[in-house]
Design an enzyme around this catalytic site. Structure first.
Site, short mmCIF file in Angstrom:
data_model
loop_
_atom_site.label_atom_id
_atom_site.label_comp_id
_atom_site.label_asym_id
_atom_site.label_seq_id
_atom_site.Cartn_x
_atom_site.Cartn_y
_atom_site.Cartn_z
N ARG A 62 0.81 -1.24 -0.01
CA ARG A 62 -0.13 0.04 -0.09
C ARG A 62 0.93 1.16 0.10
O ARG A 62 2.08 1.21 0.19
CB ARG A 62 -0.76 0.08 1.29
N GLY A 63 0.20 2.31 -0.04
CA GLY A 63 0.96 3.64 -0.04
C GLY A 63 1.18 4.17 1.39
O GLY A 63 0.71 3.17 2.47
N THR A 67 2.74 1.68 10.07
CA THR A 67 1.33 1.97 11.18
C THR A 67 1.51 0.73 12.11
O THR A 67 2.16 -0.18 11.82
CB THR A 67 0.12 2.48 10.58
N TYR A 68 0.38 0.79 13.05
CA TYR A 68 0.31 -0.29 13.94
C TYR A 68 -0.96 -0.71 13.72
O TYR A 68 -2.06 -0.03 13.93
CB TYR A 68 0.78 0.01 15.23
N HIS A 69 -1.28 -2.13 13.91
CA HIS A 69 -2.56 -2.71 13.89
C HIS A 69 -2.59 -3.93 15.04
O HIS A 69 -1.76 -4.18 15.41
CB HIS A 69 -2.84 -3.65 12.64
N GLY A 135 -4.47 3.60 3.79
CA GLY A 135 -3.68 3.12 2.88
C GLY A 135 -4.17 2.13 1.88
O GLY A 135 -4.59 0.92 2.10
N GLY A 146 -6.63 -0.59 2.75
CA GLY A 146 -7.85 0.16 3.35
C GLY A 146 -7.84 0.94 4.44
O GLY A 146 -6.94 1.89 4.17
N CYS A 164 2.47 6.67 10.35
CA CYS A 164 2.08 7.25 8.88
C CYS A 164 3.29 8.16 8.27
O CYS A 164 3.30 9.05 7.29
CB CYS A 164 0.89 8.06 8.75
#
Length: 224
Positions: A62-63, A67-69, A135, A146, A164
């Protein structure tokens, strides 16, 4: 769900959408803890202390940057034929932001956009804080990846990265803003409703909905 398993599922659904054997599909879920590093991630965006944790880092197509999930965060992966909904990726990202803004409004959280900073922001203690990250990627006319909406998730892992790629970015969550835990399934329902309105979709029951997500992922990952 593990990120790698859901990425396999996205690719599986993407191929089906490209072939025309699948309608536009929205995947809503939570991830096990993971950092995902997009194509604009620079070495300084992942801090040294990140390597001292057991949270994996996954390079993704992705662009955006890193980040964190994790649990308590709602992830949305739309597998959509873009030309059916938007004239281009920029307009599509704006529609995703609108989904998030309308969802937050259901809990009286005022979300808004910031120029040149995709995602959704809100204000806390007189400063801009980010509550959702976006993203996206367009591959052969079909969307991938998404957004991630911070609902009840732990925010500490964000301190080990430059979220980000934005220096000084402070992340927040719906729970932090409201000082209470929010039922994730209710947020998912509001997100689905907002998608339905903004993208002019009517949700239908698919064969996957009669399986557990684990079973669906297994079916996708077992294909050659």
């Amino acid at each position: 769900m593990r990120y790698s398993a859901v990425w396999a599922l996205q690719q599986h659904f993407h191929a089906e959408r490209l072939e025309g054997t699948r309608s536009d599909t929205l995947i809503l879920l939570e991830h096990l803890p993971v950092y995902t590093a997009g194509r604009r991630t620079k070495p300084g965006h992942i801090k040294p202390e990140c390597t001292s944790t057991d949270i994996p880092v996954e390079a993704v197509s992705r662009g955006g940057s890193v980040t964190y999930h994790g649990p308590g965060q709602l992830i949305a992966y739309p597998i959509f034929a873009l030309t059916h909904h938007a004239p281009g990726v920029k307009a599509y990202v704006g529609m995703l932001e609108e989904v998030l803004i309308r969802t937050l409004r259901c809990w009286d959280i005022q979300g808004h956009r910031l120029e040149k900073a995709p995602g959704v922001w809100t204000r806390s203690q007189h400063r801009e804080v980010k509550i959702a990250s976006i993203g996206a990627r367009l591959e052969r006319g079909i969307t991938l990846h998404g957004f991630a909406l911070n609902v009840n998730n732990d925010l500490a892992p964000f301190s080990r990265i430059v979220p980000c790629g934005l220096e000084g970015c402070r992340m927040t969550s719906m729970a932090e803003m409201l000082q209470m835990e929010i039922p994730l399934h209710l947020v998912a329902e509001r997100v689905a409703e907002a998608f339905s309105t903004i993208f002019h979709l009517e949700w239908t029951t698919s064969s996957e909905s009669r399986m557990t997500l684990n079973e669906t992922v297994a079916a996708a990952t077992q294909e050659p």
